[in-house]
Design a protein around this motif. Structure first.
Motif, PDB file in Angstrom:
ATOM      1  N   ALA A  91      48.586  83.764 -30.360  1.00  0.00           N
ATOM      2  CA  ALA A  91      47.714  84.954 -29.592  1.00  0.00           C
ATOM      3  C   ALA A  91      48.084  85.272 -28.348  1.00  0.00           C
ATOM      4  O   ALA A  91      47.439  85.874 -27.532  1.00  0.00           O
ATOM      5  N   GLY A  92      48.567  84.564 -28.147  1.00  0.00           N
ATOM      6  CA  GLY A  92      49.441  85.305 -26.676  1.00  0.00           C
ATOM      7  C   GLY A  92      51.011  86.208 -26.764  1.00  0.00           C
ATOM      8  O   GLY A  92      49.874  87.393 -25.559  1.00  0.00           O
ATOM      9  N   LEU A  93      50.944  86.682 -27.625  1.00  0.00           N
ATOM     10  CA  LEU A  93      52.122  87.676 -28.428  1.00  0.00           C
ATOM     11  C   LEU A  93      50.752  88.469 -28.324  1.00  0.00           C
ATOM     12  O   LEU A  93      51.268  89.554 -27.758  1.00  0.00           O
ATOM     13  N   VAL A  94      49.785  88.203 -29.365  1.00  0.00           N
ATOM     14  CA  VAL A  94      48.566  89.396 -29.583  1.00  0.00           C
ATOM     15  C   VAL A  94      47.989  89.782 -28.112  1.00  0.00           C
ATOM     16  O   VAL A  94      48.054  91.063 -27.431  1.00  0.00           O
ATOM     17  N   LEU A  95      47.453  89.003 -27.341  1.00  0.00           N
ATOM     18  CA  LEU A  95      46.798  89.785 -25.963  1.00  0.00           C
ATOM     19  C   LEU A  95      47.805  90.133 -25.362  1.00  0.00           C
ATOM     20  O   LEU A  95      48.102  91.061 -24.438  1.00  0.00           O
ATOM     21  N   GLY A  96      49.562  89.568 -24.766  1.00  0.00           N
ATOM     22  CA  GLY A  96      50.247  90.330 -24.456  1.00  0.00           C
ATOM     23  C   GLY A  96      50.750  91.930 -24.753  1.00  0.00           C
ATOM     24  O   GLY A  96      50.810  92.593 -23.906  1.00  0.00           O
ATOM     25  N   TYR A  97      50.905  92.608 -25.548  1.00  0.00           N
ATOM     26  CA  TYR A  97      50.818  93.369 -26.769  1.00  0.00           C
ATOM     27  C   TYR A  97      49.474  93.755 -25.655  1.00  0.00           C
ATOM     28  O   TYR A  97      49.268  95.117 -25.305  1.00  0.00           O
ATOM     29  N   LEU A  98      48.439  94.364 -25.998  1.00  0.00           N
ATOM     30  CA  LEU A  98      46.998  94.152 -26.101  1.00  0.00           C
ATOM     31  C   LEU A  98      46.632  94.589 -24.671  1.00  0.00           C
ATOM     32  O   LEU A  98      46.666  95.980 -24.126  1.00  0.00           O
ATOM     33  N   GLY A  99      47.917  93.409 -23.769  1.00  0.00           N
ATOM     34  CA  GLY A  99      47.252  94.018 -22.210  1.00  0.00           C
ATOM     35  C   GLY A  99      48.456  94.712 -22.346  1.00  0.00           C
ATOM     36  O   GLY A  99      47.693  95.320 -21.150  1.00  0.00           O
ATOM     37  N   SER A 100      49.637  95.030 -22.507  1.00  0.00           N
ATOM     38  CA  SER A 100      50.591  95.745 -22.112  1.00  0.00           C
ATOM     39  C   SER A 100      49.926  97.893 -22.040  1.00  0.00           C
ATOM     40  O   SER A 100      50.291  98.275 -21.430  1.00  0.00           O
ATOM     41  N   LYS A 101      48.978  98.074 -23.156  1.00  0.00           N
ATOM     42  CA  LYS A 101      48.608  98.862 -24.036  1.00  0.00           C
ATOM     43  C   LYS A 101      47.383  99.014 -23.011  1.00  0.00           C
ATOM     44  O   LYS A 101      47.562 100.782 -22.745  1.00  0.00           O
ATOM     45  N   LEU A 102      46.776  98.341 -22.759  1.00  0.00           N
ATOM     46  CA  LEU A 102      46.168  99.346 -21.949  1.00  0.00           C
ATOM     47  C   LEU A 102      45.823  99.062 -20.192  1.00  0.00           C
ATOM     48  O   LEU A 102      45.410 100.390 -19.828  1.00  0.00           O
ATOM     49  N   MET A 103      47.153  98.807 -20.434  1.00  0.00           N
ATOM     50  CA  MET A 103      47.282  99.054 -18.556  1.00  0.00           C
ATOM     51  C   MET A 103      48.609 100.205 -18.222  1.00  0.00           C
ATOM     52  O   MET A 103      49.475 100.268 -17.554  1.00  0.00           O
ATOM     53  N   GLU A 104      49.393 101.035 -19.816  1.00  0.00           N
ATOM     54  CA  GLU A 104      49.990 102.275 -19.473  1.00  0.00           C
ATOM     55  C   GLU A 104      49.368 103.239 -19.218  1.00  0.00           C
ATOM     56  O   GLU A 104      49.871 103.914 -18.397  1.00  0.00           O
ATOM     57  N   ASP A 105      48.379 103.372 -18.860  1.00  0.00           N
ATOM     58  CA  ASP A 105      47.778 104.554 -18.337  1.00  0.00           C
ATOM     59  C   ASP A 105      46.829 104.079 -17.160  1.00  0.00           C
ATOM     60  O   ASP A 105      46.475 103.038 -17.104  1.00  0.00           O
ATOM     61  N   PRO A 106      47.725 104.060 -15.837  1.00  0.00           N
ATOM     62  CA  PRO A 106      47.313 103.970 -14.494  1.00  0.00           C
ATOM     63  C   PRO A 106      46.470 104.271 -14.013  1.00  0.00           C
ATOM     64  O   PRO A 106      45.588 103.570 -13.667  1.00  0.00           O
ATOM     65  N   GLN A 107      45.766 105.013 -14.040  1.00  0.00           N
ATOM     66  CA  GLN A 107      44.554 105.737 -14.152  1.00  0.00           C
ATOM     67  C   GLN A 107      43.288 105.271 -14.760  1.00  0.00           C
ATOM     68  O   GLN A 107      42.120 106.284 -14.453  1.00  0.00           O
ATOM     69  N   GLY A 108      43.851 104.542 -15.765  1.00  0.00           N
ATOM     70  CA  GLY A 108      42.332 104.629 -16.891  1.00  0.00           C
ATOM     71  C   GLY A 108      41.111 103.374 -16.254  1.00  0.00           C
ATOM     72  O   GLY A 108      41.505 102.885 -15.101  1.00  0.00           O
ATOM     73  N   LYS A 109      40.172 103.532 -16.914  1.00  0.00           N
ATOM     74  CA  LYS A 109      38.784 102.260 -16.469  1.00  0.00           C
ATOM     75  C   LYS A 109      39.510 101.182 -16.804  1.00  0.00           C
ATOM     76  O   LYS A 109      38.485 100.318 -16.046  1.00  0.00           O
ATOM     77  N   VAL A 110      39.859 101.067 -17.855  1.00  0.00           N
ATOM     78  CA  VAL A 110      40.220  99.438 -17.967  1.00  0.00           C
ATOM     79  C   VAL A 110      41.243  99.322 -17.066  1.00  0.00           C
ATOM     80  O   VAL A 110      40.955  97.142 -16.510  1.00  0.00           O
ATOM     81  N   ARG A 111      41.983  99.301 -16.028  1.00  0.00           N
ATOM     82  CA  ARG A 111      42.932  99.133 -16.083  1.00  0.00           C
ATOM     83  C   ARG A 111      42.291  98.763 -14.214  1.00  0.00           C
ATOM     84  O   ARG A 111      42.332  97.751 -13.516  1.00  0.00           O
ATOM     85  N   ARG A 112      41.468 100.052 -13.715  1.00  0.00           N
ATOM     86  CA  ARG A 112      40.188  99.732 -12.583  1.00  0.00           C
ATOM     87  C   ARG A 112      39.820  98.340 -13.130  1.00  0.00           C
ATOM     88  O   ARG A 112      39.877  97.879 -11.677  1.00  0.00           O
ATOM     89  N   ALA A 113      39.230  98.103 -14.027  1.00  0.00           N
ATOM     90  CA  ALA A 113      38.167  97.063 -14.274  1.00  0.00           C
ATOM     91  C   ALA A 113      39.562  95.507 -13.873  1.00  0.00           C
ATOM     92  O   ALA A 113      38.800  94.324 -13.422  1.00  0.00           O
ATOM     93  N   ALA A 114      40.429  96.081 -14.683  1.00  0.00           N
ATOM     94  CA  ALA A 114      40.858  94.782 -15.193  1.00  0.00           C
ATOM     95  C   ALA A 114      42.009  94.167 -13.504  1.00  0.00           C
ATOM     96  O   ALA A 114      41.456  92.826 -13.110  1.00  0.00           O
ATOM     97  N   VAL A 115      41.489  94.875 -12.553  1.00  0.00           N
ATOM     98  CA  VAL A 115      42.313  94.722 -10.892  1.00  0.00           C
ATOM     99  C   VAL A 115      40.986  94.680  -9.813  1.00  0.00           C
ATOM    100  O   VAL A 115      40.917  93.025  -9.450  1.00  0.00           O
TER     101      VAL A 115
END
Length: 87
Positions: free
Chosen positions: A13-37
């Protein structure tokens, strides 16, 4: 389920979440990144509030223990006073 099985599930589960998190963070201006911050910021604020409350509670408990020790020592001193020396 064995300890090994549970550990393997959590590791996967940690591997999957880490992978998904890295994919979501690839777009530095994305809405997901702002929400995560924002979520991390709110989490840090919450942690600070909890730590302040815990510190206050710890200090209160330390004060109560000190008062109890002081009270107990006073009772021991009063009980150990030699009645013959008071005459």
């Amino acid at each position: 389920m064995s300890e090994f099985g549970r550990g393997a599930i959590w590791f996967g589960a940690g591997l999957v979440l880490g992978y998904l998190g890295s994919k979501l963070m690839e777009d530095p201006q994305g809405k997901v990144r702002r929400a995560a911050v924002e979520a991390v910021s709110q989490g840090m604020t919450f942690k600070d509030r909890v730590m302040t409350s815990v510190e206050r509670a710890r200090e209160n408990v330390e004060d109560m223990v000190a008062e109890a020790r002081h009270s107990r020592e006073g009772i021991k001193e009063a009980g150990s006073a030699d009645p013959a020396s008071e005459k």
